[in-house]
Design a protein around this motif. Structure first.
Motif, mmCIF file in Angstrom:
data_model
loop_
_atom_site.group_PDB
_atom_site.id
_atom_site.type_symbol
_atom_site.label_atom_id
_atom_site.label_comp_id
_atom_site.label_asym_id
_atom_site.label_seq_id
_atom_site.Cartn_x
_atom_site.Cartn_y
_atom_site.Cartn_z
ATOM 1 N N PHE A 32 28.723 72.346 36.274
ATOM 2 C CA PHE A 32 28.240 71.349 37.239
ATOM 3 C C PHE A 32 27.133 70.495 36.633
ATOM 4 N N LEU A 33 26.175 71.164 35.938
ATOM 5 C CA LEU A 33 25.088 70.407 35.330
ATOM 6 C C LEU A 33 25.593 69.468 34.246
ATOM 7 N N MET A 34 26.585 69.914 33.460
ATOM 8 C CA MET A 34 27.091 69.059 32.393
ATOM 9 C C MET A 34 27.822 67.837 32.966
ATOM 10 N N ARG A 35 28.593 68.025 34.058
ATOM 11 C CA ARG A 35 29.279 66.893 34.674
ATOM 12 C C ARG A 35 28.317 65.964 35.382
ATOM 13 N N ARG A 36 27.276 66.553 35.960
ATOM 14 C CA ARG A 36 26.341 65.755 36.767
ATOM 15 C C ARG A 36 25.276 65.054 35.912
ATOM 16 N N SER A 37 24.679 65.796 34.943
ATOM 17 C CA SER A 37 23.538 65.266 34.184
ATOM 18 C C SER A 37 23.828 65.030 32.712
ATOM 19 N N GLY A 38 24.883 65.622 32.177
ATOM 20 C CA GLY A 38 25.206 65.425 30.782
ATOM 21 C C GLY A 38 24.811 66.616 29.915
ATOM 22 N N LYS A 39 25.199 66.554 28.637
ATOM 23 C CA LYS A 39 24.938 67.661 27.710
ATOM 24 C C LYS A 39 23.484 67.735 27.300
ATOM 25 N N GLN A 40 22.750 66.607 27.297
ATOM 26 C CA GLN A 40 21.358 66.615 26.874
ATOM 27 C C GLN A 40 20.503 67.496 27.764
ATOM 28 N N VAL A 41 20.824 67.556 29.051
ATOM 29 C CA VAL A 41 20.028 68.379 29.981
ATOM 30 C C VAL A 41 20.144 69.860 29.623
ATOM 31 N N LEU A 42 21.363 70.302 29.255
ATOM 32 C CA LEU A 42 21.537 71.714 28.880
ATOM 33 C C LEU A 42 20.782 72.034 27.592
ATOM 34 N N LEU A 43 20.808 71.141 26.603
ATOM 35 C CA LEU A 43 20.093 71.381 25.340
ATOM 36 C C LEU A 43 18.585 71.378 25.558
#
Length: 433
Positions: A350-361
């Motif tokens: 959900f976070l990757m679809r909503r905010s992108g990969k940069q947020v997870l890193l």
């Protein structure tokens, strides 16, 4: 059989055959039979085809048009415009344009299409209202005429009775014997009735130097009234007027109650064809079948039906391709499952679809810095290079690997391989702490 017997038998047979043919020829009677195949395709598609052919035989130049744009190239002088089409969608600008053309010296002939409304003070027919011509139903005129006639007859009878009484009283006073003789005298014979109209259902057109009128079978259910008193010629039936002709500028305007008299099935009746020639003589004729301009969808549908059908089919195929499923439908998950790994994976997706990969890193980088502050007090007050050296001493990993994992993330989108490699470096650094 001998030769002589064969000859006699052949002669008898030939004689009998000749007699039979003579009898058969006397019995056969030639006859003619007319087989009606109906109207031709041209006549079915053009109800005024016979009128066009008739005018051409009279030596007139006849053309037909499908719209008012023909007025752009049609000179007014020496031309007659037969406006026989439906004018329900005619605009005020188009009506003014047609009347302006007639005022320049043309002859405009059209059919009245609407009844006059006394309450509104107009009929809705733009040409009729501009010329001051009103159309009524003949039944309404008959009712009004009968009421007026009854009132006038009653008034006249009262006046005649009073006059007779006065005359009789004066005569009696002057000469009583003469009055008595008049009472005994027989009544005078009634005056002979005037010649009655032999064809009240037909419209009559009277011409100068002609003893008999022309007869046209207009629809007697309608009546034209010239409220502006501009007409100088007209044609009447027994109870109504069906044709008015008036001057308009330098030209002429002729108004009819109907034009069915010139259609293929009726033009040969009575003097219908003659009237068409009389109104258009010595001019070039243009028949206008359409008085309004079609909109773009109507023109495309009439001229390019195959292209529109292909376009509709293409749109349907595109929608079907876009809307179909990409793979099999997933079965709904059981509500009894409570696995933490599935929840974490769903949250990460959900976070990757909503905010992108940069947020997870960035989340992994913050977690590493938080653990480093626990193991090395004052870590947050150090410079970035010193922080990387402390992390290298705590994790026993080279400074180059730490700088690659902890450096600021680029703004451009990371590919799947770069994202996976960066996550692996960060997880190794975090696990070492």
């Amino acid at each position: 059989m001998s030769r002589r017997g064969g000859f006699i038998f052949g002669a008898l047979l030939f004689l009998l055959l000749g007699l039979f043919l003579i009898w058969l020829l006397n019995k056969i009677e030639p006859y003619q039979e007319t087989i009606a195949h109906g109207a031709s395709p041209e006549a079915r598609s053009n109800i005024y085809l016979a009128a066009e052919s008739y005018l051409r035989k009279q030596g007139l130049t006849v053309a037909h048009a499908d719209g008012l744009e023909v007025l752009n190239d049609l000179p007014a002088a020496g031309h007659t415009l037969l406006l026989l089409a439906d004018r329900s969608r005619m605009t005020p600008r188009q009506a003014d344009r047609v009347l302006d053309w007639a005022a320049k010296g043309g002859h405009l002939l059209f059919v009245a299409e609407a009844l006059y409304d006394e309450d509104d003070g107009k009929s809705g027919d733009l040409l009729l209202d501009r010329l001051g011509v009103q159309q009524y139903e003949s039944e309404d005129l008959d009712e009004e005429d009968s009421e007026d006639a009854e009132q006038s007859e009653a008034t006249e009878s009262e006046e005649d009775a009073a006059t007779e009484e006065d005359v009789e009283s004066d005569a009696a006073e002057d000469d009583p014997q003469q009055a008595q003789g008049e009472e005994e005298a027989p009544a005078e014979a009634d005056a002979e009735p005037e010649d009655e109209d032999r064809y009240p259902e037909l419209t009559k057109l009277y011409l100068e130097n002609e003893d008999a009128p022309a007869y046209i079978d207009f629809d007697t259910g309608f009546h034209l009234y010239d409220s502006a008193d501009r007409a100088h010629a007209w044609a009447n039936s027994g109870n109504a007027t069906h044709m008015l002709q008036m001057n308009h500028g330098d030209g002429l305007v002729t108004v009819l109650t109907d034009s069915w008299i010139w259609q293929n099935n009726n033009i040969a009746s009575h003097d219908n064809a003659w009237l068409l020639w009389y109104l258009t003589q010595d001019t070039s004729v243009t028949l206008l079948y359409r008085a309004e301009r079609d909109d773009l969808p109507a023109l495309l549908l009439r001229n390019f039906p195959e292209a529109l059908a292909a376009l509709a089919l293409l749109i349907a195929l595109v929608l079907w391709h876009v809307g179909r499923r990409q793979g099999p439908q997933l079965a709904p998950a059981s509500r009894s499952r409570r696995q933490l790994e599935e929840h974490l994976r769903a949250s990460a997706d959900f976070l990757m679809r909503r905010s992108g990969k940069q947020v997870l890193l960035q989340g992994l980088q913050r977690d590493i810095l938080r653990r480093a502050r626990r193991r090395h007090p004052g870590f947050e007050r150090l410079a970035v290079a010193e922080q990387w050296q402390v992390l290298s001493r705590l994790t026993r990993m080279p400074t180059a690997a730490i700088s690659q994992a902890m450096r600021p993330l680029p703004k451009q989108r990371l590919s799947a391989s770069e994202f996976t490699r960066q996550v692996a470096h960060l997880q190794s650094l975090r696990n070492a702490l």
